[in-house]
Design a protein around this motif. Structure first.
Motif, PDB file in Angstrom:
ATOM      1  N   PHE A 290       0.844  -1.191   0.000  1.00 40.73           N
ATOM      2  CA  PHE A 290       0.000   0.000   0.000  1.00 40.73           C
ATOM      3  C   PHE A 290       0.880   1.242   0.000  1.00 40.73           C
ATOM      4  N   GLY A 291       0.405   2.279  -0.679  1.00 40.18           N
ATOM      5  CA  GLY A 291       1.092   3.563  -0.641  1.00 40.18           C
ATOM      6  C   GLY A 291       0.120   4.697  -0.915  1.00 40.18           C
ATOM      7  N   MET A 292       0.580   5.920  -0.699  1.00 41.63           N
ATOM      8  CA  MET A 292      -0.233   7.111  -0.964  1.00 41.63           C
ATOM      9  C   MET A 292       0.639   8.176  -1.601  1.00 41.63           C
ATOM     10  N   LEU A 293       0.022   9.015  -2.401  1.00 46.47           N
ATOM     11  CA  LEU A 293       0.777  10.022  -3.147  1.00 46.47           C
ATOM     12  C   LEU A 293       0.798  11.371  -2.433  1.00 46.47           C
ATOM     13  N   PRO A 294       1.847  12.169  -2.712  1.00 45.49           N
ATOM     14  CA  PRO A 294       1.894  13.527  -2.172  1.00 45.49           C
ATOM     15  C   PRO A 294       1.118  14.495  -3.074  1.00 45.49           C
ATOM     16  N   PRO A 295       0.598  15.579  -2.491  1.00 42.79           N
ATOM     17  CA  PRO A 295       0.508  15.842  -1.058  1.00 42.79           C
ATOM     18  C   PRO A 295      -0.574  14.977  -0.409  1.00 42.79           C
ATOM     19  N   GLY A 296      -0.554  14.889   0.912  1.00 41.89           N
ATOM     20  CA  GLY A 296      -1.489  14.008   1.607  1.00 41.89           C
ATOM     21  C   GLY A 296      -2.942  14.366   1.367  1.00 41.89           C
TER      22      GLY A 296
ATOM     23  N   ALA B 283      -4.830   9.921  -1.905  1.00 43.19           N
ATOM     24  CA  ALA B 283      -4.705   9.232  -3.190  1.00 43.19           C
ATOM     25  C   ALA B 283      -3.985   7.927  -2.899  1.00 43.19           C
ATOM     26  N   THR B 284      -4.704   6.823  -2.975  1.00 46.53           N
ATOM     27  CA  THR B 284      -4.240   5.536  -2.475  1.00 46.53           C
ATOM     28  C   THR B 284      -3.971   4.558  -3.607  1.00 46.53           C
ATOM     29  N   VAL B 285      -2.906   3.778  -3.486  1.00 47.69           N
ATOM     30  CA  VAL B 285      -2.626   2.737  -4.476  1.00 47.69           C
ATOM     31  C   VAL B 285      -2.263   1.434  -3.788  1.00 47.69           C
ATOM     32  N   ILE B 286      -2.504   0.333  -4.488  1.00 45.31           N
ATOM     33  CA  ILE B 286      -1.910  -0.947  -4.140  1.00 45.31           C
ATOM     34  C   ILE B 286      -0.972  -1.298  -5.284  1.00 45.31           C
ATOM     35  N   PHE B 287       0.188  -1.850  -4.946  1.00 45.53           N
ATOM     36  CA  PHE B 287       1.162  -2.190  -5.973  1.00 45.53           C
ATOM     37  C   PHE B 287       1.918  -3.436  -5.565  1.00 45.53           C
ATOM     38  N   GLN B 288       2.602  -4.025  -6.527  1.00 45.21           N
ATOM     39  CA  GLN B 288       3.317  -5.274  -6.296  1.00 45.21           C
ATOM     40  C   GLN B 288       4.781  -5.106  -6.684  1.00 45.21           C
ATOM     41  N   VAL B 289       5.658  -5.230  -5.698  1.00 46.84           N
ATOM     42  CA  VAL B 289       7.086  -5.169  -5.967  1.00 46.84           C
ATOM     43  C   VAL B 289       7.486  -6.356  -6.838  1.00 46.84           C
ATOM     44  N   GLN B 290       8.286  -6.103  -7.848  1.00 46.81           N
ATOM     45  CA  GLN B 290       8.712  -7.137  -8.789  1.00 46.81           C
ATOM     46  C   GLN B 290      10.219  -7.367  -8.680  1.00 46.81           C
TER      47      GLN B 290
ATOM     48  N   TRP C 110       3.474   0.084   3.173  1.00 48.90           N
ATOM     49  CA  TRP C 110       3.144  -1.100   3.966  1.00 48.90           C
ATOM     50  C   TRP C 110       3.019  -2.298   3.037  1.00 48.90           C
ATOM     51  N   TRP C 111       3.331  -3.502   3.565  1.00 55.83           N
ATOM     52  CA  TRP C 111       3.175  -4.689   2.734  1.00 55.83           C
ATOM     53  C   TRP C 111       2.786  -5.895   3.590  1.00 55.83           C
ATOM     54  N   PHE C 112       2.132  -6.858   2.951  1.00 55.68           N
ATOM     55  CA  PHE C 112       1.733  -8.101   3.604  1.00 55.68           C
ATOM     56  C   PHE C 112       2.962  -8.969   3.839  1.00 55.68           C
ATOM     57  N   GLN C 113       2.947  -9.711   4.941  1.00 53.53           N
ATOM     58  CA  GLN C 113       4.101 -10.539   5.299  1.00 53.53           C
ATOM     59  C   GLN C 113       4.324 -11.693   4.322  1.00 53.53           C
ATOM     60  N   GLY C 114       3.272 -12.242   3.777  1.00 53.24           N
ATOM     61  CA  GLY C 114       3.415 -13.404   2.899  1.00 53.24           C
ATOM     62  C   GLY C 114       2.477 -13.309   1.721  1.00 53.24           C
ATOM     63  N   SER C 115       2.223 -14.436   1.117  1.00 51.63           N
ATOM     64  CA  SER C 115       1.285 -14.477   0.001  1.00 51.63           C
ATOM     65  C   SER C 115      -0.104 -14.085   0.485  1.00 51.63           C
ATOM     66  N   LEU C 116      -0.707 -13.155  -0.204  1.00 52.66           N
ATOM     67  CA  LEU C 116      -2.093 -12.793   0.098  1.00 52.66           C
ATOM     68  C   LEU C 116      -2.998 -13.621  -0.801  1.00 52.66           C
ATOM     69  N   VAL C 117      -3.905 -14.362  -0.200  1.00 52.03           N
ATOM     70  CA  VAL C 117      -4.847 -15.200  -0.944  1.00 52.03           C
ATOM     71  C   VAL C 117      -6.251 -14.661  -0.716  1.00 52.03           C
ATOM     72  N   ILE C 118      -6.956 -14.354  -1.804  1.00 47.81           N
ATOM     73  CA  ILE C 118      -8.343 -13.899  -1.706  1.00 47.81           C
ATOM     74  C   ILE C 118      -9.198 -14.826  -2.561  1.00 47.81           C
ATOM     75  N   GLU C 119     -10.187 -15.419  -1.949  1.00 50.42           N
ATOM     76  CA  GLU C 119     -11.053 -16.348  -2.662  1.00 50.42           C
ATOM     77  C   GLU C 119     -11.942 -15.610  -3.660  1.00 50.42           C
ATOM     78  N   PRO C 120     -12.536 -16.335  -4.605  1.00 48.11           N
ATOM     79  CA  PRO C 120     -13.374 -15.690  -5.632  1.00 48.11           C
ATOM     80  C   PRO C 120     -14.476 -14.828  -5.022  1.00 48.11           C
ATOM     81  N   TYR C 121     -14.656 -13.643  -5.580  1.00 46.29           N
ATOM     82  CA  TYR C 121     -15.705 -12.717  -5.159  1.00 46.29           C
ATOM     83  C   TYR C 121     -15.715 -12.531  -3.646  1.00 46.29           C
TER      84      TYR C 121
ATOM     85  N   PHE D  17       8.820   7.111  -2.218  1.00 40.08           N
ATOM     86  CA  PHE D  17       9.284   5.960  -2.977  1.00 40.08           C
ATOM     87  C   PHE D  17       8.921   6.164  -4.441  1.00 40.08           C
ATOM     88  N   LYS D  18       9.856   5.872  -5.312  1.00 41.46           N
ATOM     89  CA  LYS D  18       9.653   5.999  -6.750  1.00 41.46           C
ATOM     90  C   LYS D  18       9.197   4.646  -7.284  1.00 41.46           C
ATOM     91  N   VAL D  19       7.894   4.476  -7.409  1.00 36.38           N
ATOM     92  CA  VAL D  19       7.309   3.183  -7.758  1.00 36.38           C
ATOM     93  C   VAL D  19       6.963   3.139  -9.251  1.00 36.38           C
TER      94      VAL D  19
END
Length: 369
Positions: free
Chosen positions: A96-102, A219-226, A132-143, A254-256
């Motif tokens: 998770f991250g957010m953009l400037p300005p708050g 301004a909120t985003v979710i992203f995946q580090v590669q 912020w990031w999840f500690q492990g694999s995040l699993v979300i079931e269908p719908y 952070f420059k994502v």
């Protein structure tokens, strides 16, 4: 809770990674297959990314509410993620991250003389203050959804009846005092109902002792580090960029890479309709949605009426007559998503990458339904 991944060895002869689990068994994988594959705690299987692009931000509750004696309360925020497809979704290194300005109405130093965001065509988005990031694999079931508490991971209703009870073993929370986010007003010790494996890890690069997630207009985003894990990437100083071009801790971001961003939501405050400016580029969010804070309101994603009605399993389960919008802001589908879910329906939400079309202001966070 012990992690399954305890050591790694690299064989120079065949360039394979040897992964040793806590039970002593080993898995050998080509190094080219390692990216974004990790072990889940207390399970003996490797989970690969799957349907990551179907993980969306369903709802953001950031505006707080009023206390029982009429004061403003802002220590109970959350973000709800949703798997918008009929197959399981798995994501590693999800952040998770957010953009400037708050706040959207604050002075934005990242516009050039032509009125364009300086990073518009640079292939990245700046994420301010920390991630912020999840500690492990995040699993979300269908719908299905997962609730991520931003602050106040307790039963807040014990002191503020209008607030939210986060004492739930299925919930996640942003809680990592060791990273510097240790303001106990925002981060009381989480409810014992929430397992420690559901605590997100953080990396602070700005000033202050709390992630400054706006109570009015984030301004909120979710992203995946590669290519590496989130912690390693966050520790790399080469990934830091300074808002407004002024090198100082308060401006650190952070420059994502934009291609890493899975979803984003631009929120404007109804109190500042003339002063708000976009922070997310049109590639991530072509619009914005409105929020009135301190009233317990949230921003909630609209239902894709056609796709939802087309699911054969929804026959006789959809509830219509939705009436929880705010003024002219409502779900045009007319489907009451939360009531339908409780009735056994599967909901498909709109995802046009345009918050003006995708979201509306809701009278209360769905966790209060």
């Amino acid at each position: 809770m012990a992690a399954l991944l305890i050591c790694m060895g690299l064989s120079a002869q065949d360039w394979k990674m040897v992964i040793t689990k806590t039970d002593g068994t080993k898995v050998e994988m080509a190094t080219t297959e390692i990216d974004n594959i990790i072990y889940v705690e207390n399970q003996g299987e490797v989970l690969e990314d799957k349907n990551v692009d179907q993980i969306i931000i369903k709802e953001i509750y950031n505006g707080g509410c009023m206390t029982d004696d009429g004061k403003k309360y802002q220590f109970d925020k959350c973000i709800i993620l949703y798997n918008n497809c009929g197959e399981q979704a798995v994501a590693n290194n999800l952040c998770f991250g957010m953009l400037p300005p708050g706040n959207a109405h604050a002075t934005n130093p990242n516009y050039d003389e032509n009125g364009n965001l300086v990073y518009e065509n640079e292939g990245f988005h700046p994420l301010w203050h920390g991630i912020w990031w999840f500690q492990g694999s995040l699993v979300i079931e269908p719908y299905s959804q997962i609730v991520v508490n931003v602050c106040g991971a307790i039963d807040n209703t014990q002191t503020v009846s209008n607030s939210i009870n986060y004492a739930n073993p299925d919930y996640y929370c942003m809680y990592d005092p060791e990273c510097g986010y240790d303001n106990t007003n925002y981060y009381p010790t989480p409810s014992s109902e929430i397992p420690t494996s559901h605590y997100l890890k953080g990396k602070e690069i700005g000033l202050g002792n709390g992630w400054t997630f706006s109570v009015s207009s984030p301004a909120t985003v979710i992203f995946q580090v590669q290519g590496t894990d989130a912690a390693t990437w966050a520790d790399d100083v080469n990934n830091i960029w300074y808002s407004g071009g002024e090198v100082s801790e308060v401006n650190a971001c952070f420059k994502v890479p934009t291609e890493w961003i899975i979803d984003g939501v631009e929120i404007y405050s109804t109190a500042y309709p003339e002063d708000s400016r976009k922070r997310l580029t049109s590639e991530i969010d072509g619009g914005y949605t409105w929020l009135t804070n301190y009233l317990g309101h949230s921003v909630y994603r609209n239902v894709d009426k056609e796709a939802t009605e087309a699911l054969p399993e929804n026959a006789g389960k959809l509830v219509y007559g939705y009436n929880l919008g705010v003024d002219d802001s409502t779900d045009p589908s007319g489907i009451d998503a939360e009531a339908s879910i409780k009735n056994g329906a599967h909901i498909v939400y709109l995802d046009f990458n345009n918050s003006t079309e995708d979201f509306h202001e809701r009278q209360k966070c769905s966790l209060k339904d």
